[in-house]
Structures are given as structure tokens and as C-alpha cells.
Design a protein around this motif. Structure first.
Motif, PDB file in Angstrom:
ATOM      1  N   ILE A 237       0.837  -1.197   0.000  1.00  0.00           N
ATOM      2  CA  ILE A 237       0.000   0.000   0.000  1.00  0.00           C
ATOM      3  C   ILE A 237       0.868   1.242   0.000  1.00  0.00           C
ATOM      4  O   ILE A 237       1.950   1.267   0.601  1.00  0.00           O
ATOM      5  CB  ILE A 237      -0.961   0.017   1.208  1.00  0.00           C
ATOM      6  CG1 ILE A 237      -1.965   1.168   1.100  1.00  0.00           C
ATOM      7  CG2 ILE A 237      -0.192   0.085   2.518  1.00  0.00           C
ATOM      8  CD1 ILE A 237      -3.082   1.123   2.120  1.00  0.00           C
ATOM      9  N   VAL A 238       0.406   2.264  -0.697  1.00  0.00           N
ATOM     10  CA  VAL A 238       1.007   3.600  -0.642  1.00  0.00           C
ATOM     11  C   VAL A 238      -0.057   4.518  -0.075  1.00  0.00           C
ATOM     12  O   VAL A 238      -1.144   4.646  -0.636  1.00  0.00           O
ATOM     13  CB  VAL A 238       1.457   4.091  -2.027  1.00  0.00           C
ATOM     14  CG1 VAL A 238       1.953   5.540  -1.942  1.00  0.00           C
ATOM     15  CG2 VAL A 238       2.552   3.186  -2.580  1.00  0.00           C
ATOM     16  N   ARG A 239       0.250   5.155   1.027  1.00  0.00           N
ATOM     17  CA  ARG A 239      -0.720   6.006   1.694  1.00  0.00           C
ATOM     18  C   ARG A 239      -0.092   7.351   2.022  1.00  0.00           C
ATOM     19  O   ARG A 239       1.095   7.444   2.308  1.00  0.00           O
ATOM     20  CB  ARG A 239      -1.243   5.341   2.971  1.00  0.00           C
ATOM     21  CG  ARG A 239      -0.161   4.917   3.938  1.00  0.00           C
ATOM     22  CD  ARG A 239      -0.698   4.053   5.061  1.00  0.00           C
ATOM     23  NE  ARG A 239      -1.666   4.762   5.867  1.00  0.00           N
ATOM     24  CZ  ARG A 239      -2.442   4.179   6.769  1.00  0.00           C
ATOM     25  NH1 ARG A 239      -2.356   2.875   6.957  1.00  0.00           N
ATOM     26  NH2 ARG A 239      -3.297   4.869   7.480  1.00  0.00           N
ATOM     27  N   GLY A 240      -0.907   8.403   1.939  1.00  0.00           N
ATOM     28  CA  GLY A 240      -0.441   9.733   2.293  1.00  0.00           C
ATOM     29  C   GLY A 240      -1.033  10.167   3.616  1.00  0.00           C
ATOM     30  O   GLY A 240      -1.777   9.428   4.263  1.00  0.00           O
ATOM     31  N   ARG A 241      -0.683  11.362   4.021  1.00  0.00           N
ATOM     32  CA  ARG A 241      -1.256  11.903   5.250  1.00  0.00           C
ATOM     33  C   ARG A 241      -2.729  12.210   5.049  1.00  0.00           C
ATOM     34  O   ARG A 241      -3.208  12.387   3.925  1.00  0.00           O
ATOM     35  CB  ARG A 241      -0.526  13.185   5.655  1.00  0.00           C
ATOM     36  CG  ARG A 241       0.953  13.000   5.933  1.00  0.00           C
ATOM     37  CD  ARG A 241       1.557  14.305   6.400  1.00  0.00           C
ATOM     38  NE  ARG A 241       1.288  15.384   5.466  1.00  0.00           N
ATOM     39  CZ  ARG A 241       2.032  15.648   4.402  1.00  0.00           C
ATOM     40  NH1 ARG A 241       3.088  14.887   4.140  1.00  0.00           N
ATOM     41  NH2 ARG A 241       1.731  16.647   3.598  1.00  0.00           N
ATOM     42  N   GLU A 242      -3.473  12.278   6.153  1.00  0.00           N
ATOM     43  CA  GLU A 242      -4.885  12.627   6.078  1.00  0.00           C
ATOM     44  C   GLU A 242      -5.032  14.012   5.460  1.00  0.00           C
ATOM     45  O   GLU A 242      -4.295  14.941   5.795  1.00  0.00           O
ATOM     46  CB  GLU A 242      -5.519  12.608   7.473  1.00  0.00           C
ATOM     47  CG  GLU A 242      -7.019  12.774   7.455  1.00  0.00           C
ATOM     48  CD  GLU A 242      -7.631  12.607   8.838  1.00  0.00           C
ATOM     49  OE1 GLU A 242      -8.823  12.926   8.990  1.00  0.00           O
ATOM     50  OE2 GLU A 242      -6.906  12.161   9.759  1.00  0.00           O
ATOM     51  N   ASN A 243      -5.985  14.138   4.532  1.00  0.00           N
ATOM     52  CA  ASN A 243      -6.240  15.385   3.799  1.00  0.00           C
ATOM     53  C   ASN A 243      -5.089  15.772   2.874  1.00  0.00           C
ATOM     54  O   ASN A 243      -4.992  16.924   2.456  1.00  0.00           O
ATOM     55  CB  ASN A 243      -6.556  16.540   4.746  1.00  0.00           C
ATOM     56  CG  ASN A 243      -7.862  16.329   5.485  1.00  0.00           C
ATOM     57  OD1 ASN A 243      -8.817  15.802   4.937  1.00  0.00           O
ATOM     58  ND2 ASN A 243      -7.890  16.733   6.748  1.00  0.00           N
ATOM     59  N   ALA A 244      -4.202  14.820   2.565  1.00  0.00           N
ATOM     60  CA  ALA A 244      -3.142  15.097   1.594  1.00  0.00           C
ATOM     61  C   ALA A 244      -3.755  15.227   0.203  1.00  0.00           C
ATOM     62  O   ALA A 244      -4.905  14.836  -0.035  1.00  0.00           O
ATOM     63  CB  ALA A 244      -2.105  13.982   1.627  1.00  0.00           C
ATOM     64  N   ASP A 245      -2.979  15.750  -0.726  1.00  0.00           N
ATOM     65  CA  ASP A 245      -3.449  15.924  -2.095  1.00  0.00           C
ATOM     66  C   ASP A 245      -3.625  14.548  -2.740  1.00  0.00           C
ATOM     67  O   ASP A 245      -2.646  13.798  -2.867  1.00  0.00           O
ATOM     68  CB  ASP A 245      -2.431  16.760  -2.879  1.00  0.00           C
ATOM     69  CG  ASP A 245      -2.840  16.965  -4.320  1.00  0.00           C
ATOM     70  OD1 ASP A 245      -4.020  16.710  -4.644  1.00  0.00           O
ATOM     71  OD2 ASP A 245      -2.000  17.390  -5.124  1.00  0.00           O
ATOM     72  N   PRO A 246      -4.837  14.180  -3.147  1.00  0.00           N
ATOM     73  CA  PRO A 246      -5.050  12.855  -3.756  1.00  0.00           C
ATOM     74  C   PRO A 246      -4.184  12.627  -4.990  1.00  0.00           C
ATOM     75  O   PRO A 246      -3.713  11.513  -5.222  1.00  0.00           O
ATOM     76  CB  PRO A 246      -6.538  12.875  -4.116  1.00  0.00           C
ATOM     77  CG  PRO A 246      -7.144  13.910  -3.227  1.00  0.00           C
ATOM     78  CD  PRO A 246      -6.098  14.951  -3.040  1.00  0.00           C
ATOM     79  N   SER A 247      -3.977  13.676  -5.772  1.00  0.00           N
ATOM     80  CA  SER A 247      -3.160  13.533  -6.976  1.00  0.00           C
ATOM     81  C   SER A 247      -1.728  13.168  -6.632  1.00  0.00           C
ATOM     82  O   SER A 247      -1.089  12.361  -7.317  1.00  0.00           O
ATOM     83  CB  SER A 247      -3.188  14.831  -7.784  1.00  0.00           C
ATOM     84  OG  SER A 247      -4.504  15.168  -8.160  1.00  0.00           O
TER      85      SER A 247
END
Length: 383
Positions: A237-247
């Protein structure tokens, strides 16, 4: 002795103090007692970390007795055996019930006449096939000039199958291109994240390496759900921070999938109403950014639609197709509705393939769409 008697007033306190200190020193040297609450077992002494201590051969131990049934732990959900085949019987029961009425309606008519077509039209609309597709089906059946009710039913079955077979529904994901990037979209509440997890299960079972891109950054639960599915299936999985830019998350997902040589990358996106223009524009941006990260990507853009919404699914497909140029559909929750005919209407109007359908809650109940099997099930006798 005379000295001791003369100084007894300070020698006695000094001796007591020294004795107390000696006793305290000895007490600290003793190991602490093991204390447990009533009914609580005393834990075993802590063992050293196996990774930091070299292995020492141990004497052979007698074979361990099997655990008592009363204390044997329950297997975790991923380890439970599930049937490998989808539950078409229960999953399409309600839609099948609508088409089962066709025989009883036609059986009461001595000959084919205007009332036959009126009754057929009403039945098809009840199954949420839609006016446009209903008219097309009746036109095809009438053109065959059936002579009896059984012939009407058989010609309707052929006409529905003909519509569904106008496109190739098979999932083309196993084409040798690495990574094959699949972008998933859908409105809130259609079961999009769970569907992605079930598709991940199918791909991993087929031996494909898989990565999930958690670009639904506005809903923390969606990322956590994907994380659980990765643990269950062995996907990454690749996950970003909460409310990070989806793009940004989508771009990084493609980069990581390329770097690690993944067979498939599935990019999840935030659920959004098809009527929200600004959110749809953001979805377009995610698709453009994926294309910048890898030429030709995303190779598949699938929309998840809820089968229970019937004709409302038509408007969803229309808006998302206009924005994203969809390459396929996943129709979920067909086990909870008699409106399965909407699937026929969608294929007829948009000529889009249905990659998977959901006919239940189990992993196997998200199954590749087979037009012949689908039509056979909804026209099955004795239901």
C-alpha cells in the motif's frame, strides 16, 4: 565496660541504625515476590529476543498435546475457508423473481396479442430495465413473430443476451504490462473500498503482485480499510497523510509500483456525488497526474455502482463516463435488489463492459461478469 556504660545513650541508637541499614541492604538484594490477582495466572519470565541471541540447540521435547477445544483460539477471518464459487442462487434471487412472473403472465393468455406486449413492457420496467431498453427488447421480440407464450419468453431471453454480448466483459488486466494501473471511482456508499479489497483478493489468488494506492485521503477510514485488505491479501500500500493531495498520492503510487515491478496497481479515489462539479474536476486531475507518472495510464478506469439504485445508476454512469472516459463497470449489491435489470440497461445505453458483479458479502461473491450465466440465472426455472 565503664566506657560503654558512660556512653550507652548514644551507642544503642547507633547500633540500631546500623542494624536497620544492614537489613535494608539485604532486602534489596533479594528477588521480588511474584504477585497475581485472584484467578490470574502468573506470567512466565520474560525471554530474550530471539533475533539478538544466537540459537542454541535444545534437547528434543516430547510431542505437544493438541489444545483443548475449550481453549483453542478461533481462526481469524482471513483464514476461514470460504466457498470458491459465487452464490448466484441467492444473489440473483430477487431479480429472478421478477422474470419468473413472465411465465405466469403469459400462461394466462390464449394467444399473442396487444395485451401480451403491454404485460411484457410492465414487467421489464418493474425490473428497472428502463423505457429505452424495454422498447428495444420488445421490438426485437416482436420482430421474431413468436406464436406462443413460451416462444415470447425464449425470444426475450435471446434478445437480452444479445445486448449483453455486444461488448467484451472479461477483465483485461493480465496483459503483461507492468504495472497495469486501474483507477476506481464511485459515489459514496456503493461499497467501493470493500470492492477494491475483493478485487485485490482475486488478483493475489491469481498470483499477481499488487499495490493499492490510497488516494481517498479525505476519509481516514478508507485508508485504514485498504490497509487491512493489504494485510489480508499480502498486497502493498502507498498512503499519504490525512487530507493530503489525492493527486500526489496517486503519482507516488505509480512511481512505487514501477520501482517495485508490480503487476497491478489499483488507485482508490474519494467517493463523490456525480452532481458535484468541483469534485469531479478533482477526479479528472487525479487521472491526468497518473498519466504524467506513466504514459498511457490509467489503463483501466472503472466505476463502482450500487445495483440497488436502479435507474439512478444510469445517471451516475453518464456523468462519470463523460468526465473520465470509463473502460468498465462493477455492479455491487445485486443480492439486495430486484432491480438487476438496470445492468442490462446500462450496457445497452453506454456499451460499457461490466467487469465484475457483486452477488453477496463473501469474497467469492464479487465475481467476473458472465453474460450467459447471468441470463441463465435470471430465467432459471422453478424460482
Amino acid at each position: 565496660m565503664e566506657f560503654i556504660h558512660q556512653n550507652l545513650y548514644w551507642i544503642v541508637p547507633l547500633a540500631l541504625a546500623l542494624g536497620f541499614l544492614a537489613a535494608a541492604f539485604i532486602w534489596k538484594r533479594l528477588p521480588p515476590p511474584e504477585v497475581s490477582s485472584p484467578g490470574q495466572e502468573i506470567p512466565p519470565p520474560e525471554q530474550p529476543d530471539a533475533e539478538t541471541v544466537p540459537a542454541v540447540p535444545a534437547p528434543a521435547a516430547p510431542p505437544a498435546l493438541p489444545p483443548s477445544p475449550a481453549t483453542e483460539p478461533e481462526p481469524s477471518a482471513p483464514e476461514r475457508e470460504e466457498p470458491a464459487t459465487p452464490d448466484y442462487d441467492g444473489g440473483l434471487k430477487r431479480t429472478r423473481g421478477i422474470f419468473a412472473r413472465l411465465r405466469s403472465i403469459l400462461a394466462g393468455q390464449p394467444a399473442i396479442g396487444p395485451s401480451t406486449w403491454d404485460d411484457l413492457e410492465e414487467l421489464l420496467i418493474t425490473a428497472d430495465i428502463g423505457v429505452k431498453t424495454t422498447e428495444a427488447l420488445i421490438s426485437q421480440v416482436r420482430a421474431k413473430k413468436p406464436k406462443d407464450p413460451d416462444a415470447v419468453r425464449q425470444e426475450l431471453r435471446v434478445a437480452i443476451l444479445k445486448i449483453l454480448e455486444t461488448v467484451e466483459h472479461a477483465d483485461p488486466v493480465q496483459t503483461g504490462l507492468k504495472p497495469r494501473v486501474v483507477m476506481i471511482a464511485g459515489v459514496n456508499g456503493v461499497g467501493k473500498t470493500t470492492t477494491i479489497g475483493k478485487i485485490a483478493h482475486h488478483y493475489r489468488k491469481a498470483g499477481l503482485s499488487l499495490m493499492l494506492g490510497a488516494a481517498d485521503t479525505f476519509r481516514a477510514a478508507a485508508v485504514d480499510q485498504l490497509d487491512v485488505w493489504c494485510q489480508r491479501t499480502g498486497a502493498e500500500i502507498v498512503r499519504g497523510r490525512e487530507n493530503a493531495d489525492p493527486s500526489g498520492v496517486a503519482y507516488e503510487s505509480v512511481e512505487q509500483a514501477k520501482k517495485r515491478g508490480m503487476d497491478v496497481l489499483i488507485v482508490d479515489t474519494a467517493g463523490r456525488l456525480h452532481t458535484a462539479t468541483n469534485l469531479m474536476e478533482e477526479l479528472k486531475k487525479v487521472k491526468r497526474v497518473i498519466g504524467k507518472a506513466m504514459e498511457g495510464a490509467p489503463h483501466e478506469v472503472w466505476l463502482v455502482v450500487d445495483g440497488t439504485t436502479g435507474q439512478n445508476a444510469i445517471s451516475q454512469v453518464r456523468e462519470f463516463h463523460q468526465a473520465l472516459a470509463l473502460t468498465g463497470l462493477i455492479v455491487t449489491k445485486l443480492d439486495g435488489t430486484s432491480k438487476g435489470g438496470a445492468l442490462i440497461s446500462i450496457v445497452n445505453e453506454f456499451r460499457l463492459p461490466v467487469r465484475y458483479i457483486g452477488v453477496g458479502e463473501r469474497l467469492a461473491d464479487l465475481t467476473p461478469f458472465d453474460p450467459g450465466r447471468f441470463v441463465s440465472e435470471i430465467f432459471r426455472e422453478g424460482e
